[in-house]
Design a protein around this motif. Structure first.
Motif, short mmCIF file in Angstrom:
data_model
loop_
_atom_site.label_atom_id
_atom_site.label_comp_id
_atom_site.label_asym_id
_atom_site.label_seq_id
_atom_site.Cartn_x
_atom_site.Cartn_y
_atom_site.Cartn_z
N LEU A 64 0.05 1.98 -0.27
CA LEU A 64 -0.04 3.43 -1.04
C LEU A 64 0.11 3.12 -2.60
O LEU A 64 1.44 2.74 -2.79
CB LEU A 64 0.92 4.31 -0.34
CG LEU A 64 0.73 5.72 -1.19
CD1 LEU A 64 -0.42 6.44 -1.14
CD2 LEU A 64 1.76 6.73 -0.50
N LEU A 65 -0.93 3.11 -3.19
CA LEU A 65 -0.69 2.90 -4.61
C LEU A 65 -0.55 4.16 -5.50
O LEU A 65 -1.18 5.17 -5.24
CB LEU A 65 -1.79 2.14 -5.10
CG LEU A 65 -2.52 0.91 -4.57
CD1 LEU A 65 -3.67 0.55 -5.03
CD2 LEU A 65 -1.34 -0.19 -4.26
N LEU A 66 0.66 4.33 -6.31
CA LEU A 66 0.95 5.50 -6.84
C LEU A 66 1.36 5.24 -8.39
O LEU A 66 1.90 4.19 -8.62
CB LEU A 66 2.02 6.34 -6.27
CG LEU A 66 2.11 6.72 -4.86
CD1 LEU A 66 3.36 7.17 -4.17
CD2 LEU A 66 1.10 7.78 -4.62
N GLU A 67 1.21 6.10 -9.17
CA GLU A 67 1.65 6.12 -10.41
C GLU A 67 3.35 6.63 -10.38
O GLU A 67 3.79 7.62 -9.89
CB GLU A 67 1.07 6.93 -11.40
CG GLU A 67 -0.48 6.59 -11.62
CD GLU A 67 -1.07 7.76 -12.57
OE1 GLU A 67 -1.01 8.76 -12.45
OE2 GLU A 67 -1.81 7.15 -13.48
N LEU A 81 3.67 1.07 5.97
CA LEU A 81 3.11 1.37 4.82
C LEU A 81 4.05 0.61 3.77
O LEU A 81 5.12 0.82 3.78
CB LEU A 81 2.98 2.98 4.71
CG LEU A 81 2.53 3.59 3.50
CD1 LEU A 81 1.13 3.21 3.55
CD2 LEU A 81 2.88 4.88 3.58
N THR A 82 3.26 -0.04 2.92
CA THR A 82 4.09 -0.41 1.69
C THR A 82 3.51 0.34 0.33
O THR A 82 2.50 0.38 0.28
CB THR A 82 3.81 -1.88 1.21
OG1 THR A 82 4.05 -2.79 2.25
CG2 THR A 82 4.25 -2.61 -0.12
N VAL A 83 4.55 0.99 -0.31
CA VAL A 83 4.28 1.77 -1.43
C VAL A 83 4.38 0.86 -2.82
O VAL A 83 5.28 0.10 -3.08
CB VAL A 83 5.10 2.96 -1.84
CG1 VAL A 83 4.86 3.54 -2.76
CG2 VAL A 83 4.95 3.66 -0.32
N LEU A 140 -4.62 5.20 -0.79
CA LEU A 140 -4.17 4.70 0.41
C LEU A 140 -5.27 3.64 0.89
O LEU A 140 -6.42 4.22 1.16
CB LEU A 140 -3.83 5.67 1.58
CG LEU A 140 -3.53 5.31 3.03
CD1 LEU A 140 -1.97 4.80 2.96
CD2 LEU A 140 -3.58 6.58 3.85
N VAL A 141 -4.85 2.53 1.00
CA VAL A 141 -5.96 1.49 1.44
C VAL A 141 -5.34 0.33 2.27
O VAL A 141 -3.95 0.31 2.15
CB VAL A 141 -6.29 0.61 0.15
CG1 VAL A 141 -5.37 -0.04 -0.70
CG2 VAL A 141 -7.53 -0.15 0.24
N SER A 142 -6.11 0.00 3.05
CA SER A 142 -5.52 -0.86 4.15
C SER A 142 -5.20 -2.37 3.46
O SER A 142 -5.92 -2.88 2.40
CB SER A 142 -6.48 -1.43 5.27
OG SER A 142 -7.68 -2.02 4.92
N LYS A 143 -4.25 -3.09 3.84
CA LYS A 143 -3.98 -4.38 3.17
C LYS A 143 -5.07 -5.30 3.39
O LYS A 143 -5.26 -5.96 2.55
CB LYS A 143 -2.71 -4.94 4.00
CG LYS A 143 -2.38 -6.27 3.28
CD LYS A 143 -1.06 -6.77 4.05
CE LYS A 143 -0.48 -8.21 3.35
NZ LYS A 143 0.91 -8.53 4.16
N ARG A 144 -5.66 -5.38 4.51
CA ARG A 144 -6.99 -6.26 4.71
C ARG A 144 -8.18 -6.01 3.68
O ARG A 144 -8.52 -6.88 3.03
CB ARG A 144 -7.30 -5.84 6.26
CG ARG A 144 -8.63 -6.91 6.34
CD ARG A 144 -9.09 -6.69 7.84
NE ARG A 144 -9.33 -5.13 8.18
CZ ARG A 144 -10.49 -4.58 7.84
NH1 ARG A 144 -11.49 -5.18 7.15
NH2 ARG A 144 -10.69 -3.20 8.12
N GLN A 145 -8.39 -4.85 3.26
CA GLN A 145 -9.41 -4.28 2.52
C GLN A 145 -8.92 -4.59 0.98
O GLN A 145 -9.48 -5.24 0.09
CB GLN A 145 -9.75 -2.95 2.42
CG GLN A 145 -10.90 -2.61 1.64
CD GLN A 145 -11.33 -0.95 1.80
OE1 GLN A 145 -10.65 -0.40 2.63
NE2 GLN A 145 -12.44 -0.79 1.20
#
Length: 173
Positions: A75-78, A2-4, A130-135
């Motif tokens: 994982l994209l966060l504010e 997982l990369t945040v 939370l999204v796959s890197k591929r998507q």
């Protein structure tokens, strides 16, 4: 795994809050790396990110960042958002069983006032993404912002809650 990724500008205290909540994921081995995309901060954001072992980027494009992420999931966060107890298990379960994106459930203890929920649009990253890197690589375009990547994606709801960044800022003010 997982990369945040977070975008930040003068969010030193919020960044510290979020990074402290991610420690459990690093200990469990689910958080592979954290990338902070900075918009010209004048505070100690870079020192906080450096102390936590994050990549702190001052020149970047979201397209390049997504493609260079080390994890298979993003994982994209504010800055300021804090995933609550159980988030590591919820994320691990989702990535092992699903291919599509997911968002955290909003914290039951930190809800916007009723009228604001009716009138204001929820920011795309309020509950993280939370999204796959591929998507993400298939969606991302040149010049895109991180929150634009999250806009319009249908996502499952994780069983774990998140304290939104606006709640952390409100407590500080």
């Amino acid at each position: 795994m997982l990369t945040v990724i977070m975008e930040s500008r003068d969010n030193e205290p919020e960044l510290a809050q979020t990074l402290s909540a991610l420690v459990a994921g690093a200990v469990e081995g689910i958080v592979r790396d954290v990338i902070v995309l900075d918009h010209g901060s004048d505070d100690g954001s870079s020192q906080v990110a450096d102390a936590a072992g994050c990549r702190f980027m001052t020149e970047w494009s979201v397209e390049e960042i997504v493609r260079s992420a080390r994890g298979d999931w993003l994982l994209l966060l504010e800055p300021g958002a804090r995933p609550l107890f159980g988030w590591v298990d919820a994320v691990s379960e989702h990535v092992s069983l699903n291919k599509g994106p997911a968002r955290f459930a909003g914290s039951r203890n930190h809800r916007r006032p009723f009228m604001r929920r009716l009138v204001e649009r929820r920011p795309p990253l309020e509950c993280g993404l939370l999204v796959s890197k591929r998507q993400a690589c298939a969606i991302v375009r040149k010049g895109m912002k991180l929150d634009e990547l999250a806009t319009g994606l249908a996502a499952r709801k994780l069983v774990a809650e998140i304290v939104p960044a606006w709640a952390v800022r409100a407590m500080r003010d």
